[in-house]
Write an enzyme that holds these catalytic residues in place. Structure first.
Site, short mmCIF file in Angstrom:
data_model
loop_
_atom_site.label_atom_id
_atom_site.label_comp_id
_atom_site.label_asym_id
_atom_site.label_seq_id
_atom_site.Cartn_x
_atom_site.Cartn_y
_atom_site.Cartn_z
CE1 TYR A 114 41.04 35.28 36.81
CE2 TYR A 114 41.59 35.32 34.47
CZ TYR A 114 41.69 35.86 35.74
OH TYR A 114 42.44 36.99 35.93
CG ASP A 167 24.79 42.35 47.55
OD1 ASP A 167 24.53 43.53 47.25
OD2 ASP A 167 25.84 42.01 48.11
N GLY A 188 38.34 37.69 49.55
CA GLY A 188 36.92 37.46 49.79
C GLY A 188 36.66 37.47 51.28
CD GLU A 214 39.12 35.58 30.52
OE1 GLU A 214 37.96 35.93 30.84
OE2 GLU A 214 39.36 34.53 29.92
CD GLU A 235 45.76 34.62 49.94
OE1 GLU A 235 45.87 33.47 49.47
OE2 GLU A 235 46.71 35.29 50.35
CB VAL A 236 39.62 35.71 45.25
CG1 VAL A 236 39.08 35.16 43.94
CG2 VAL A 236 38.49 35.92 46.24
O1 ACK Z 1 37.13 43.25 40.83
P1 ACK Z 1 37.95 42.03 40.87
O2 ACK Z 1 39.14 41.94 40.02
O3 ACK Z 1 37.02 40.74 40.63
O4 ACK Z 1 38.30 41.71 42.39
C1 ACK Z 1 37.43 40.79 42.95
C2 ACK Z 1 38.19 39.78 43.80
O5 ACK Z 1 38.28 38.60 43.05
C3 ACK Z 1 37.48 39.48 45.14
O6 ACK Z 1 36.21 38.98 44.90
C4 ACK Z 1 37.77 38.80 41.76
N1 ACK Z 1 37.05 37.60 41.36
C5 ACK Z 1 36.14 36.90 42.06
N2 ACK Z 1 35.71 35.87 41.32
C6 ACK Z 1 36.38 35.90 40.15
C7 ACK Z 1 36.37 35.11 38.97
N3 ACK Z 1 35.57 34.07 38.87
N4 ACK Z 1 37.18 35.45 37.97
C8 ACK Z 1 37.96 36.53 38.09
N5 ACK Z 1 38.02 37.31 39.16
C9 ACK Z 1 37.23 37.00 40.18
C10 ACK Z 1 36.87 39.99 41.80
#
Ligand code: ACK
Length: 976
Positions: A702, A747, A631, A704, A635-636
């Protein structure tokens, strides 16, 4: 005396032109010589009579080889009858023989003083006999073959000029039946030199045709054809009896039938050669060996089939030319739609069909009930529509379920080789709990504009009750206007009602397992006067409210008011903060009581906003498992959250990287203070924050399947239009909720929508700085702001007028992204070109297979004037109607000329490059196996052929066919 000058002249002409070696060498292959005077080394031993007639002479040819020949030239005397008879010539089985004579003959007129009896012809005869040693044959016994005249005779001048005048004549005799024959030449007064005689017959030579061998065959007599049966060459077998006819002149005619190479061998020239390793030939009827199909091998020559690689199989009915295949992977993305005691299960086809087109589904059902969760098969009481096993479509309806029971459905994908694999079948599991009804409404309290209800929760809830949903509407007005309220308590005051009006109420409970079914309807009427009305005695189902109950309720309401007021100052919400109001009203203004979003900037102390809206979580309750992305602030990760007395849940964890400034910390946490104000199934849910220790973290539910744009690209073409509309509906519903709360997202784009395992889409990305910094799509505008141009309404780009109406514009772009499975809006056009095109009135055309109604809705979202754009509430209603009436989605929009003009042309050289270019590289093997190896070959491919080769997803078929069409149109741009 005359002969003295004649003889040398004859020979003189003869010598330069004929050499025996030449003559022998040039006989055709299909001629068998019985006699050749030129090859005789000694005397020919022919009989000549009378003795002064024919004379044998011997001369040397150019290479000093002696040659025998006969001459006669008694032209000065009349009554000549000179015979020359060959030896017995065995016929060697031939019925027809040919006689070729070469001779020179003197022109009578060129001989001075020669009498008129001089001749320029001679006669040729034969006599058939089994006796090779006859010393005498009567003249009358001979059969005349012909009188031979010279085509060319020579003169004295020719002698002077040394001109060659050699004659060649061929005659034949047929129907010979005895062992042999004699030939005779009768001279009746000519001047002749018989230079050579060759007797031969013709045969059809040994030949191989159509893999059958035909032996040397002597021709028949007269013009009869000889029928010959051929024999198949090694490693071949008869397909149809091979036959040919040998003609009288030694040629093979009319081939019939043929042999074919046995399995494991292929035709090469005139024989069958073994298939090399890595290739095979399954049937004698195939002409050539073929490369082993994908996922198979042959380690030895002469293979009649290839063995499958480990883990791959061939079904009995599969042709040997088909690739070996494997069982499919599990079905994906199951969705269950529960309706009291029936459930509709839908899923996406397996990502890997195993290379086959015969994927079907079986659904296994188990029911689990009681505390111990004992499970047993569902039995015959449960019914599956259309059937339980062998489903061809990814959908089934299960009816007659028991209420308040947990069911587990295992959906397995199978194909023609599933039973050959020892491995268990791949399946996906769906758990559902059938409805539990909220029991009777217990109490009510009425005024002229409000009604207070209380109810009892379900007897046996299948988990902790998360909230109750109360739906109400004016009696007989449900279709026009109904309202849904939510509360965590089991009491609620509904305000803003009309006096003296009857309302219908229903309540249902939600647990972690989903919604239960609604309890029965209850009708209540507001009072006509502004007074407290106590329990309608006519309503038998309603118990009278006790005074004490009323007081308790009043205290409760007041307490709620106080609680909500505590974090107000700016707050417009009058309702219990646990209650949320969603309205499904056409064109009505918001009722008092609905909540409004509070911008964290309105707080003097932003940390207070975080404290008010986000729950502090103890870091020890969080287990970080893996990094899933990056992010803006760090990190996420994904991980688990286990709060005391709650079940463990999966969460996403955004952390603030070390070394941040105070402003960065504020901005980072602002997302939590915004998200924490929302509570809607289509808005990403905030679980809490960690601020008391480092790193600072934001914990959300989360999702998935990650972000929507990536998810769609990954599953290109795999969803039904209803599934896609379902996703859009979810996003629109989340946006309606946000706009009802006066929150403008700014956005909205597929990359900012997250998708969970049930395909539920949720709006995310609420950071304050996000539009400025976070979004890689954002570009600086002339006014200095950073804006994601392709998603943003023109007025927001031009003068930063961001409103819910500009969010609606972005929503239209998201719809387009969804239908096109994550295509980039306006493709590779530059931001400047996009702004210009939009200003000139251009709008994105319908993506492939886009229903007309959806494109129209997009165009409505892209109205230039923002007041002309639909509101999110209207969009949700429209999509709901479409879902209820799928026929309305059947009419597809035509792809416009504009899109054709702007779709990038493909510049590809091979089928593989082309498949990569259209993002369907996974089908390379299928195309290769089916023999589509050049771009030319795919230009006229049909949908049936695609199906046969295993391209079964309709979306993929359409994508391929439409790309093929544009390749056809492109013509010269394809570098084939
Ligand atoms: O496309 P993604 O797999 O979905 O990659 C981005 C990444 O983190 C950076 O933002 C994933 N992401 C963000 N929030 C969540 C969430 N709540 N559950 C699962 N993936 C998430 C996002």
């Amino acid at each position: 005396m005359a002969l003295l000058w004649i003889y040398p002249s004859l020979l003189f002409f003869l010598l330069p032109s004929l050499t025996p070696s030449q003559a022998l060498r040039n006989y055709p292959e299909n001629e068998v010589t019985l006699l050749d005077s030129m090859s005789a080394l000694g005397d020919l031993g022919w009989e000549a009579y009378p003795a002064e007639g024919w004379e044998e002479i011997s001369v040397m040819d150019e290479s000093n080889t002696p040659m025998r020949s006969y001459q006669v030239c008694n032209v000065m005397e009349a009554n000549q009858n000179n015979w020359l008879r060959t030896r017995h010539i065995p016929r060697d089985g031939a019925q027809r023989v040919y006689i070729e004579i070469k001779f020179t003959l003197r022109d009578c007129n060129s001989l001075p003083g020669v009498p008129g009896t001089c001749k320029e012809t001679f006669n040729m005869y034969y006599y058939e006999s089994n006796n090779p040693n006859l010393w005498f044959i009567k003249e009358s016994q001979y059969v005349k073959i012909d009188t031979i005249a010279a085509d060319e005779s020579f003169t004295q001048t020719d002698v002077g000029d040394r001109v060659m005048k050699l004659n060649t004549e061929v005659r034949d005799i047929s129907n010979l039946s005895k062992k042999g024959f004699y030939l005779a030449f009768q001279d009746v007064g000519a001047c002749i030199a018989l230079v050579s005689l060759r007797v031969f017959y013709k045969k059809c030579p040994l030949t191989v045709l159509n893999l059958a061998q035909f032996p040397d065959t002597v021709t028949g007599g007269d013009s009869a054809l000889v029928e010959v049966r051929g024999s198949c060459v090694n490693d071949s077998e008869e397909f149809e009896v091979p036959r040919m006819f040998c003609s009288a002149d030694g040629g093979w005619l009319v081939p019939i039938g043929r042999c074919v190479c046995k399995p494991g061998f292929e035709e090469h020239k005139d024989y069958c050669q073994p298939c090399r390793t890595g290739s095979y030939k399954a049937s004698a009827m195939d002409a050539y060996c073929s490369k082993c199909p994908p996922h198979s091998y042959s380690h030895q020559e002469k293979a009649s089939e290839c063995s499958c690689d480990k883990g791959y199989y061939r079904a009995d009915m599969d042709p040997r030319s088909m690739a070996c295949t494997r069982p499919p992977s599990a079905p994906e993305n199951p969705i269950s739609t529960l309706n009291e005691t029936s459930v509709t299960l839908e899923w996406s086809p397996p990502r890997d069909t195993g290379g086959r087109g015969d994927v079907a589904y079986n659904v296994h059902c188990k029911k689990c009930s009681g505390e111990g969760r004992e499970c047993s098969p569902c039995g015959s009481g449960v019914h599956f529509i259309p059937r339980q096993f062998g489903l061809s479509l990814a959908k089934v309806q299960v009816t007659d379920l028991l209420s308040n029971t947990n069911y587990t459905f295992s959906i397995e994908a199978v194909n023609g080789v599933s039973d050959l694999s020892p491995n268990p079948k791949q399946l996906v599991v769906v758990n559902i709990t059938t409805g539990q009804t909220v029991s009777v409404i217990l109490k009510e309290r009425k005024s002229k504009d409000s009604i207070t209800l209380a109810w009892q929760g379900p007897d046996r809830p299948n988990g902790a009750i998360v909230e109750y949903e109360v739906i109400y509407y004016e009696k007989n007005q449900r279709d026009q206007n109904y309202t849904v309220l939510k509360t965590k308590a089991n009491v609620m005051t509904v305000e803003g009602l009309k006096p003296g009006t009857t309302y219908v109420f229903r309540v249902r409970a939600r647990t972690d397992g989903g919604y239960g079914s609604y309890g029965g309807e209850i009708e209540l009427e507001t009072s006509h006067e502004d007074m407290l009305a106590i329990g309608d005695p006519n309503q038998s189902t309603i118990l009278a409210v006790s005074i004490a109950g009323g007081i308790v309720l009043l205290i409760f309401l007041v307490a709620c008011f106080v609680v909500s007021g505590r974090h107000c100052g700016y707050i417009k919400a009058k309702q219990d903060p646990d209650e949320e109001k969603m309205q499904f009203q056409h064109g009505r203004v918001k009722l008092p009581g609905s909540r409004t979003y509070i911008h964290p900037h309105t707080y003097e102390d932003p940390n207070q906003a975080v404290r008010d809206f986000a729950k502090e979580i103890d870091a020890s309750n969080i287990r970080i498992e893996r990094v899933i992305g990056a992010g803006e602030f760090g990190e996420v990760c994904s991980g688990r959250l286990k709060l005391p007395s709650k079940r463990e849940i999966y969460v996403a964890i955004k952390s603030l990287k070390a070394g941040y400034s105070e402003k960065q910390r504020r901005d980072f946490l602002s997302e939590a203070s915004i998200m924490g104000q929302f509570d809607h199934p289509n808005i990403i849910r905030l679980e809490g924050v960690v601020t008391r220790c480092k790193p600072v973290m934001i914990i959300t539910e989360y999702m998935e399947n990650g972000s929507l744009d990536t998810f769609l690209k990954k599953h290109d073409g795999q969803f039904t239009v209803i599934q896609l509309v379902g996703m859009m509906r979810g996003i629109a519903s989340g946006m309606k909720y946000l706009s009802d709360m006066n929150y403008v997202h700014r956005d909205l784009a597929a990359r900012n929508i997250l998708v969970n395992s049930n395909l539920v889409c949720k709006v995310s990305d609420f950071g304050l700085s996000r539009v400025l910094e976070d979004d890689p799509e954002a570009a600086y505008t002339t006014r200095g702001g950073k804006i994601p141009i392709r998603w943003t309404a023109p007025e927001a780009i031009a003068y930063r007028k961001f409103t819910s109406a500009s969010d609606v514009w972005s929503y239209g772009i998201v719809m387009w992204e969804v239908i096109s499975y994550g295509e980039r809006p306006y493709w590779e056009m530059s931001n400047q070109d996009v702004i210009k095109a939009i200003d000139e009135g251009y709008r994105l055309p319908p993506p492939m297979d886009c229903p007309v109604v959806l494109h129209q809705l997009m165009l409505d979202c892209w109205e230039k004037s923002r007041s002309d754009r639909p509101k999110f509430g209207h969009i949700v209603n429209t999509l709901d109607k479409l879902i209820r009436n799928p026929n309305s989605l059947k009419q597809l929009a035509n792809i416009s000329v504009w899109e054709d003009a702007t779709t990038p042309e493909l510049s590809v050289n091979t089928v593989e490059e082309w498949l990569d270019a259209i993002k369907l590289g996974q089908y390379k093997d299928n195309f290769a196996t089916a023999g589509y190896v050049t771009l030319d070959s795919i230009l006229y491919i049909s949908i049936n052929e695609l199906r046969k080769m295993g391209v079964t997803l309709v979306g993929h078929q359409k994508k391929i066919l439409s790309s093929v069409q544009s390749l056809q149109a492109q013509g010269t741009h394809v570098h084939v």
